[in-house]
Structure formats: C-alpha cells, structure tokens
Design a protein around this motif. Structure first.
Motif, short mmCIF file in Angstrom:
data_model
loop_
_atom_site.label_atom_id
_atom_site.label_comp_id
_atom_site.label_asym_id
_atom_site.label_seq_id
_atom_site.Cartn_x
_atom_site.Cartn_y
_atom_site.Cartn_z
N PHE A 232 0.57 -7.60 13.17
CA PHE A 232 0.05 -8.03 14.25
C PHE A 232 -1.10 -7.38 14.79
N GLN A 233 -0.69 -5.90 15.04
CA GLN A 233 -1.71 -4.86 15.61
C GLN A 233 -3.25 -4.98 14.97
N GLY A 234 -3.08 -5.25 13.78
CA GLY A 234 -4.36 -5.36 13.16
C GLY A 234 -4.97 -6.79 13.24
N MET A 235 -4.46 -7.64 13.75
CA MET A 235 -5.08 -8.95 14.02
C MET A 235 -6.29 -8.97 14.94
N ASP B 46 -7.60 -14.14 16.92
CA ASP B 46 -6.03 -14.65 16.53
C ASP B 46 -5.03 -14.02 17.45
N LYS B 47 -5.31 -12.97 18.18
CA LYS B 47 -4.32 -12.41 19.22
C LYS B 47 -4.32 -13.38 20.27
N SER B 48 -5.47 -13.89 20.78
CA SER B 48 -5.64 -14.85 21.99
C SER B 48 -4.89 -16.29 21.56
N ILE B 49 -5.24 -16.71 20.37
CA ILE B 49 -4.70 -17.83 19.87
C ILE B 49 -3.09 -17.90 19.78
N TYR B 50 -2.66 -16.62 19.48
CA TYR B 50 -1.02 -16.39 19.36
C TYR B 50 -0.66 -16.10 20.68
N ILE B 51 -1.32 -15.44 21.43
CA ILE B 51 -0.72 -15.55 23.03
C ILE B 51 -0.61 -16.97 23.82
N VAL B 52 -1.72 -17.86 23.32
CA VAL B 52 -1.58 -19.23 23.81
C VAL B 52 -0.53 -19.81 23.18
N VAL C 37 6.49 -12.23 15.86
CA VAL C 37 5.26 -12.01 15.19
C VAL C 37 4.64 -10.75 15.80
N VAL C 38 4.87 -10.40 17.22
CA VAL C 38 4.13 -9.38 18.02
C VAL C 38 4.79 -7.94 17.39
N PHE C 39 6.05 -8.23 17.02
CA PHE C 39 6.66 -6.80 16.58
C PHE C 39 6.67 -6.52 15.06
N LEU D 19 -0.19 -23.79 13.96
CA LEU D 19 -0.98 -24.16 12.53
C LEU D 19 -2.18 -23.53 12.68
N LEU D 20 -2.76 -23.53 13.65
CA LEU D 20 -4.31 -22.91 13.72
C LEU D 20 -4.14 -21.59 13.32
N LEU D 21 -3.32 -20.91 13.94
CA LEU D 21 -3.23 -19.47 13.88
C LEU D 21 -2.77 -19.01 12.33
N VAL D 22 -1.71 -19.83 11.77
CA VAL D 22 -1.32 -19.46 10.66
C VAL D 22 -2.57 -19.78 9.57
#
Length: 167
Positions: free
Chosen positions: A57-60, A64-70, A51-53, A124-127
C-alpha cells in the motif's frame, strides 16, 4: 364486551392477512435478504480495511490510493446501511410501528445495495488497475457494472413490469 377480530386485508398480493401479519411476513423476508447482502459487504469491507496495513500500500500511486479511500468509504457506508435495519428494529421494537419499520428497513436495504454496487465496482477498478495497468480496465469494469445493473435492477424491474398485473 368482546372485541372484533382484526380485519383481514386481501389487497394487492392476494393474501388474506392483517396489516400486522403482512408486516411480520415482510419483515422476515427482508431479514433473509439482508443476511445475504450483509455477509458479502462485511467480507468485502473487512478485506478492504486490511489493505492499508500491507507493505504494498505504501508504494501505491496517488490515484490508486484515492480509489482505495473512496472504496473504503463506500464499503463503510454500505455496511452501515445494511446493518441499520437491525438497529432500527431493535430501537422501535414493541412500539407497534412494524409496518413503518418494514418500510424504513426496506429503504435502508435498497440504499445499502446501491452502495454495495458502488463498493464492488470501485474495488474491481482498484484491483484491476493495480494488477494490470492496462487501458482495458475501464472497459472491463464498465462491463461488470453493466452485469450488476442487469442482474440486480434490470431483471427484477423487467419481471415486475411484465408479470405484475395492473390493478
């Protein structure tokens, strides 16, 4: 001088097997369970790593980026815990501590399942946040989390309490 055969234990599960036989059986059962969980966590973790690539992702937004990292960290921890029993077994193999290895592998597997639960919930939360930006998202995630808890923990604990004879 003859050796006595290993004593058979007919303890809590009603089987007539030595502690070593019991550990071998439990190890095989655990490995089958781990195969199912490993496949799921590895697919989910692999997807999360890509996802990060993506350009999106750059526009998130920062939350949402924090949720992604977690979510990625939880996925990495779950992957580690669910692969750990294999490494554990490989390192202690032949040391005549299979009952102990089964106990540790079982603990690691349980930790991995809990971490997988957290990873699935966070993913699921992120999506749903990214897809809908709807106020209903936390309620949907809470409903799915409740379902996971009921299926993965509630039902087995209920069955264990109801169908395990008191010894």
């Amino acid at each position: 001088m003859s050796q006595d055969p290993p004593s058979k234990d007919t303890s809590d599960d009603g089987r007539s097997e030595t502690p070593e036989e019991q550990a071998d059986r439990q190890w095989q059962e655990l490995i089958q369970e781990i195969r199912v969980a490993q496949t799921g966590v590895q697919i989910l973790f692999g997807f999360l790593l890509t996802v990060v690539f993506t350009p999106y992702f750059q526009g998130m937004e920062t939350p949402d980026k924090s949720i992604y990292i977690v979510t990625v960290v939880l996925g990495a921890l779950a992957t580690g815990a669910l692969i750990a029993p294999v490494a554990f077994h490989r390192i202690v193999s032949g040391r005549r501590i299979k009952p102990e290895a089964v106990q540790w592998a079982s603990r690691l597997t349980f930790i991995g399942i809990v971490l997988l639960l957290a990873t699935c919930t966070a993913a699921l939360l992120l999506v749903l946040r990214v897809a809908t930006h709807d106020a209903l998202v936390p309620w949907l995630v809470a409903g799915v989390l409740s379902w996971y808890l009921a299926c993965w923990f509630g039902l087995p604990l209920w069955a264990r309490a109801r169908h395990t004879s008191r010894r």
